[in-house]
Design an enzyme around this catalytic site. Structure first.
Site, PDB file in Angstrom:
ATOM      1  N   HIS A 263       0.856  -1.203   0.000  1.00 39.51           N
ATOM      2  CA  HIS A 263       0.000   0.000   0.000  1.00 39.51           C
ATOM      3  C   HIS A 263       0.889   1.248   0.000  1.00 39.51           C
ATOM      4  O   HIS A 263       1.024   1.917  -1.011  1.00 39.51           O
ATOM      5  CB  HIS A 263      -0.926  -0.064   1.209  1.00 39.51           C
ATOM      6  CG  HIS A 263      -1.968   1.011   1.278  1.00 39.51           C
ATOM      7  ND1 HIS A 263      -2.273   1.841   0.226  1.00 39.51           N
ATOM      8  CD2 HIS A 263      -2.792   1.393   2.290  1.00 39.51           C
ATOM      9  CE1 HIS A 263      -3.236   2.669   0.583  1.00 39.51           C
ATOM     10  NE2 HIS A 263      -3.559   2.429   1.838  1.00 39.51           N
ATOM     11  N   HIS A 302      -2.525  -0.929 -11.425  1.00 39.99           N
ATOM     12  CA  HIS A 302      -3.340  -0.471 -10.292  1.00 39.99           C
ATOM     13  C   HIS A 302      -4.612  -1.305 -10.243  1.00 39.99           C
ATOM     14  O   HIS A 302      -5.152  -1.669 -11.294  1.00 39.99           O
ATOM     15  CB  HIS A 302      -3.694   1.016 -10.467  1.00 39.99           C
ATOM     16  CG  HIS A 302      -4.135   1.660  -9.200  1.00 39.99           C
ATOM     17  ND1 HIS A 302      -5.419   1.563  -8.737  1.00 39.99           N
ATOM     18  CD2 HIS A 302      -3.459   2.412  -8.296  1.00 39.99           C
ATOM     19  CE1 HIS A 302      -5.516   2.231  -7.592  1.00 39.99           C
ATOM     20  NE2 HIS A 302      -4.343   2.754  -7.307  1.00 39.99           N
ATOM     21  N   ASP A 358       2.825   6.219  -7.754  1.00 39.45           N
ATOM     22  CA  ASP A 358       4.091   5.960  -7.072  1.00 39.45           C
ATOM     23  C   ASP A 358       5.291   5.911  -8.010  1.00 39.45           C
ATOM     24  O   ASP A 358       6.430   5.860  -7.540  1.00 39.45           O
ATOM     25  CB  ASP A 358       4.009   4.621  -6.320  1.00 39.45           C
ATOM     26  CG  ASP A 358       3.129   4.758  -5.095  1.00 39.45           C
ATOM     27  OD1 ASP A 358       3.228   5.803  -4.435  1.00 39.45           O
ATOM     28  OD2 ASP A 358       2.348   3.840  -4.814  1.00 39.45           O
TER      29      ASP A 358
HETATM   30  N1  CMC Z   1       4.348  -5.539 -13.661  1.00 38.79           N
HETATM   31  C1  CMC Z   1       4.176  -6.611 -14.455  1.00 38.79           C
HETATM   32  N2  CMC Z   1       3.019  -7.268 -14.572  1.00 38.79           N
HETATM   33  C2  CMC Z   1       1.976  -6.836 -13.867  1.00 38.79           C
HETATM   34  C3  CMC Z   1       2.073  -5.713 -13.010  1.00 38.79           C
HETATM   35  C4  CMC Z   1       3.319  -5.064 -12.941  1.00 38.79           C
HETATM   36  N3  CMC Z   1       3.484  -3.993 -12.165  1.00 38.79           N
HETATM   37  N4  CMC Z   1       0.888  -5.484 -12.428  1.00 38.79           N
HETATM   38  C5  CMC Z   1       0.066  -6.424 -12.883  1.00 38.79           C
HETATM   39  N5  CMC Z   1       0.723  -7.250 -13.763  1.00 38.79           N
HETATM   40  C6  CMC Z   1       0.151  -8.345 -14.537  1.00 38.79           C
HETATM   41  C7  CMC Z   1      -0.070  -9.568 -13.684  1.00 38.79           C
HETATM   42  O1  CMC Z   1       1.062 -10.411 -13.689  1.00 38.79           O
HETATM   43  C8  CMC Z   1      -1.269 -10.156 -14.344  1.00 38.79           C
HETATM   44  O2  CMC Z   1      -0.839 -10.792 -15.522  1.00 38.79           O
HETATM   45  P1  CMC Z   1      -1.537 -12.199 -15.997  1.00 38.79           P
HETATM   46  O3  CMC Z   1      -2.952 -11.820 -16.294  1.00 38.79           O
HETATM   47  O4  CMC Z   1      -0.744 -12.616 -17.178  1.00 38.79           O
HETATM   48  O5  CMC Z   1      -1.410 -13.119 -14.823  1.00 38.79           O
HETATM   49  C9  CMC Z   1      -2.104  -8.958 -14.761  1.00 38.79           C
HETATM   50  O6  CMC Z   1      -1.141  -7.927 -14.963  1.00 38.79           O
HETATM   51  C10 CMC Z   1      -3.129  -8.519 -13.746  1.00 38.79           C
HETATM   52  O7  CMC Z   1      -2.493  -8.374 -12.487  1.00 38.79           O
HETATM   53  P2  CMC Z   1      -3.223  -8.487 -11.065  1.00 38.79           P
HETATM   54  O8  CMC Z   1      -2.206  -8.805 -10.038  1.00 38.79           O
HETATM   55  O9  CMC Z   1      -4.433  -9.366 -11.182  1.00 38.79           O
HETATM   56  O10 CMC Z   1      -3.765  -7.013 -10.859  1.00 38.79           O
HETATM   57  P3  CMC Z   1      -4.183  -6.364  -9.494  1.00 38.79           P
HETATM   58  O11 CMC Z   1      -5.255  -5.410  -9.824  1.00 38.79           O
HETATM   59  O12 CMC Z   1      -4.459  -7.347  -8.426  1.00 38.79           O
HETATM   60  O13 CMC Z   1      -2.818  -5.621  -9.100  1.00 38.79           O
HETATM   61  C11 CMC Z   1      -1.275  -4.062  -8.310  1.00 38.79           C
HETATM   62  C12 CMC Z   1      -2.682  -4.272  -8.877  1.00 38.79           C
HETATM   63  C13 CMC Z   1      -1.082  -2.579  -8.008  1.00 38.79           C
HETATM   64  C14 CMC Z   1      -1.112  -4.852  -7.001  1.00 38.79           C
HETATM   65  C15 CMC Z   1      -0.234  -4.541  -9.355  1.00 38.79           C
HETATM   66  O14 CMC Z   1      -0.429  -3.871 -10.574  1.00 38.79           O
HETATM   67  C16 CMC Z   1       1.203  -4.399  -8.873  1.00 38.79           C
HETATM   68  O15 CMC Z   1       1.704  -5.289  -8.179  1.00 38.79           O
HETATM   69  N6  CMC Z   1       1.893  -3.277  -9.260  1.00 38.79           N
HETATM   70  C17 CMC Z   1       3.235  -3.014  -8.805  1.00 38.79           C
HETATM   71  C18 CMC Z   1       3.220  -2.434  -7.387  1.00 38.79           C
HETATM   72  C19 CMC Z   1       2.709  -1.011  -7.365  1.00 38.79           C
HETATM   73  O16 CMC Z   1       3.094  -0.166  -8.154  1.00 38.79           O
HETATM   74  N7  CMC Z   1       1.811  -0.717  -6.389  1.00 38.79           N
HETATM   75  C20 CMC Z   1       1.292   0.631  -6.171  1.00 38.79           C
HETATM   76  C21 CMC Z   1      -0.142   0.739  -6.490  1.00 38.79           C
HETATM   77  S1  CMC Z   1      -0.728   2.415  -6.432  1.00 38.79           S
HETATM   78  C22 CMC Z   1      -0.804   2.810  -4.763  1.00 38.79           C
HETATM   79  C23 CMC Z   1      -2.083   3.448  -4.316  1.00 38.79           C
HETATM   80  O17 CMC Z   1      -2.902   3.904  -5.124  1.00 38.79           O
HETATM   81  O18 CMC Z   1      -2.281   3.499  -3.099  1.00 38.79           O
END
Ligand code: CMC
Length: 422
Positions: A263, A302, A358
């Protein structure tokens, strides 16, 4: 025809029609037809926990509005305290209201001497500033025991003022303590963000006034981080607040949720990733390894935004303003190259992975001299306005105690064995 869904219980053939209102369907109706059958919804992926009129996000369109005002306009034209007022009151303040609000906040920036002397100084010399902040916010409830009267409007308002006002003081104190520097008292002749920077960086000079471009950059970053509807920390605030705990205890829980790397820690992860990449020549290879499943591109993607995070665009501009004063963060070129390569790659485009807020904030904080441990603390200062807005909205709605169900998959009715027979 009115919009609705129909659910049929195939065990009995009974059917129920539930209207779709404001994009949601009421679980009350579901409960009537299917008592004892629970939604299995880990991470609240499909659950709307409340009706709220504070912050609107359209993740597909990359739209973010506080009380109906687009974030870009607020970032351009408002101050953080004006935005905090907007979040809490629902309307932008008049001149008179803003003066009174700023006056109130400014005159509550000091912390009780015992918080500093007895409490903060009791931490281990290298304590993490976010750990200090979480504990100090919780400890405030013992200094203001009247805070538990959460339905007394005056008492409630006073604690809201205190929390917004004291957060920067506690944050700076946590930093000073963790690096062995003496505490700096607030300078209430300075505006909110400038006062915070004075408490952070003042050394021997009688008055510290940060470069106005840096104070403004911090103020705008505070606006961008002030609220983001039902995020993890706001949910923690609401869950604890739903037990009618005092706002300091609830805010401490929210800050604790923000401490986690998923987070409040993503901007630190971005810096670590950029350091690991090391130079622009390594960017393409790094992106390839991410696509092959080795880690994630930090600062990309995101849960809600499936488009360019509107805050990221503003942060990019702030980065330029800050680097004009501090000099360019050497990691910027790697970040820009990474963004360029990722946004030209079908892997990221097809998954709608764009830079989030971020991606650039860590670079800015680092250029301004903040250690990485302070990144979540910098997030907590303005998010306090958001936490308190949602908390107050929830109390006014007289919502129920937050208490989800579970699907039990463990064993039942086992025979107890005395210890010598196990
Ligand atoms: N790099 C590479 N691949 C990614 C990434 C990434 N940063 N984010 C998602 N994916 C891929 C993931 O592997 C999946 O691929 P597949 O469908 O082939 O399995 C697909 O995209 C969907 O991912 P998900 O994990 O289901 O998506 P989510 O909505 O649960 O994840 C997230 C959102 C923010 C946790 C994720 O994008 C992530 O880990 N990002 C990097 C960490 C980051 O920057 N976090 C800050 C978020 S903003 C803070 C705030 O607003 O408070």
């Amino acid at each position: 025809m009115a919009e609705s869904i129909t659910i049929t219980d195939n065990r009995s053939g009974e059917t129920i029609e539930i209207p779709i209102v404001d994009g949601g369907v009421s679980a009350d109706e579901w409960r009537k037809l299917l008592p004892g059958i629970w939604f299995h919804d880990e991470g609240f992926m499909t659950t709307a926990v409340t009706e709220s009129s504070i912050t609107y996000i359209d993740g597909d369109a990359g739209r973010l509005e506080y009380r109906g005002y687009p974030i870009a306009e607020l970032a351009e034209k408002s101050t953080y305290l004006e935005v905090a007022y907007l979040l809490l009151h629902g309307e932008l303040p008049t001149n008179e209201q803003l003066d009174a609000w700023v006056h109130e906040i400014t005159y509550h920036t000091f912390i009780h001497e015992n918080v500093r002397k007895r409490f903060l100084e009791g931490f281990h010399y290298d304590a993490h500033p976010m750990g200090i902040l979480v504990s100090a916010v919780a400890a405030l409830s013992t200094f203001y025991p009247e805070a538990k009267h959460i339905f007394d409007p005056e008492v409630r308002y006073k604690q809201i003022i205190r929390l917004i006002a004291k957060m920067p003081t506690l944050a700076a104190a946590a930093h000073r303590f963790s690096v062995g520097m003496p505490f700096v008292y607030p300078d209430n002749s300075l505006p909110f963000a400038a006062n915070f920077l004075s408490m952070m960086w003042k050394t021997a000079e009688p008055r510290f006034e940060a470069d106005p471009a840096l104070s403004r950059a911090v103020d705008v970053l505070f606006i961008l981080h002030a609220d983001h509807e039902q995020n993890c920390s706001t949910t923690a605030m609401r869950v604890v607040g739903s037990s009618h705990a005092d706002p300091y205890s609830a805010c401490a829980a929210a800050a604790a949720a923000l401490y986690g790397p998923r987070h409040g820690g993503a901007n630190e992860a971005v810096i670590r990733m950029l350091l690991e990449i090391g130079s622009m020549e390594n960017v393409t290879e790094f992106v390839k390894s991410v696509k092959e499943g080795h880690g994630r591109l930090q600062g990309f993607g995101h849960r809600v935004y499936k488009n360019y995070d509107p805050r990221a665009k503003i942060v990019r501009q702030i980065a330029e303003d800050v680097f004009a004063v501090t000099g360019k963060n050497p990691l910027l070129d790697i970040a820009l190259k990474l963004e360029e390569v990722a946004l030209a790659d079908d892997y990221f485009l097809s998954r709608k992975l764009y830079p989030n807020v971020d991606f650039f904030t860590g670079l800015i904080y680092q250029a301004m001299g903040f250690p990485m441990e302070m990144f979540p603390v910098l997030f907590a200062i303005p998010r306090t306005a958001g936490w308190l807005s949602h908390w107050a909205e929830m109390l006014d709605q007289d919502t129920k105690l937050a208490r989800p169900r579970q699907l039990y998959v463990g064993q039942l009715e086992r025979q107890y064995k005395p210890i010598d027979q196990r």
